[in-house]
Design a protein around this motif. Structure first.
Motif, PDB file in Angstrom:
ATOM      1  N   PHE A  68       0.734  -1.206   0.138  1.00 25.32           N
ATOM      2  CA  PHE A  68      -0.380  -0.136  -0.281  1.00 25.32           C
ATOM      3  C   PHE A  68       0.911   1.503   0.114  1.00 25.32           C
ATOM      4  O   PHE A  68       1.749   1.222   0.501  1.00 25.32           O
ATOM      5  N   THR A  69       0.215   2.103  -0.784  1.00 28.45           N
ATOM      6  CA  THR A  69       0.943   3.253  -0.676  1.00 28.45           C
ATOM      7  C   THR A  69       0.308   5.094  -0.176  1.00 28.45           C
ATOM      8  O   THR A  69      -0.541   5.034  -1.054  1.00 28.45           O
ATOM      9  N   ILE A  70       0.508   5.945   0.479  1.00 25.65           N
ATOM     10  CA  ILE A  70      -0.073   6.650   0.709  1.00 25.65           C
ATOM     11  C   ILE A  70       0.046   8.298   0.289  1.00 25.65           C
ATOM     12  O   ILE A  70       1.616   8.780   0.565  1.00 25.65           O
ATOM     13  N   SER A  71      -0.190   9.251  -0.541  1.00 21.26           N
ATOM     14  CA  SER A  71      -0.418  10.404  -0.716  1.00 21.26           C
ATOM     15  C   SER A  71      -1.145  10.963  -0.328  1.00 21.26           C
ATOM     16  O   SER A  71      -1.935  10.719  -0.234  1.00 21.26           O
ATOM     17  N   ARG A  72      -0.677  12.111  -0.192  1.00 19.24           N
ATOM     18  CA  ARG A  72      -1.906  13.788  -0.840  1.00 19.24           C
ATOM     19  C   ARG A  72      -1.247  15.139  -1.013  1.00 19.24           C
ATOM     20  O   ARG A  72      -0.373  14.864  -1.087  1.00 19.24           O
ATOM     21  N   ASP A  73      -2.095  15.746  -1.653  1.00 25.65           N
ATOM     22  CA  ASP A  73      -2.366  16.884  -2.416  1.00 25.65           C
ATOM     23  C   ASP A  73      -2.906  18.026  -1.561  1.00 25.65           C
ATOM     24  O   ASP A  73      -4.209  18.084  -1.749  1.00 25.65           O
TER      25      ASP A  73
END
Length: 126
Positions: A68-73
């Motif tokens: 799993f990979t989390i990211s935010r903008d």
């Protein structure tokens, strides 16, 4: 006040991928640590992944590390969760979470979350 709306859940075969998104309302999104929790039937809600307000640090439960990979903008007030190599045991309702006072990481308490989304179902078939 922050409102969180998840999208992107669904049914996928084992080994497949899904991408969850969480859209947040409010002008202070960038000040919140964000994360994802999940809850399977008959089980307690558990921490999955977290990301700091700046996106500089991420945290993963051992069960999803490497998959799993989390990211935010922060310019779009969104946080995403890319889920690869899905397993049947990943089946659960996934909740977007926000905390203004705590990093969302392994060991975080449910009570430390300030806001929750409504949840989105992820089902992985074997």
């Amino acid at each position: 006040q922050v409102q969180l709306v998840e999208s992107g859940g669904g049914l996928v075969q084992a080994g497949g991928s899904l991408r969850l998104s969480c859209a947040a309302s409010g002008r202070t999104f960038s000040s919140y640590a964000m994360g994802w929790f999940r809850q399977a039937p008959g089980k307690e809600r558990e921490f999955v992944v977290g990301i700091t307000w700046s996106g500089s640090s991420t945290y993963y439960a051992d069960s999803v590390k490497g998959r799993f990979t989390i990211s935010r903008d922060n310019t779009k007030n969104t946080v995403s969760l890319q889920m690869d190599s899905l397993k049947p045991e990943d089946t659960a309702v996934y909740y977007c979470a926000a905390s203004q006072t705590r990093r969302l990481r392994v060991g975080v308490r449910i009570e430390d979350v300030d806001y929750w989304g409504q949840g989105t179902q992820v089902t992985v078939s074997s």
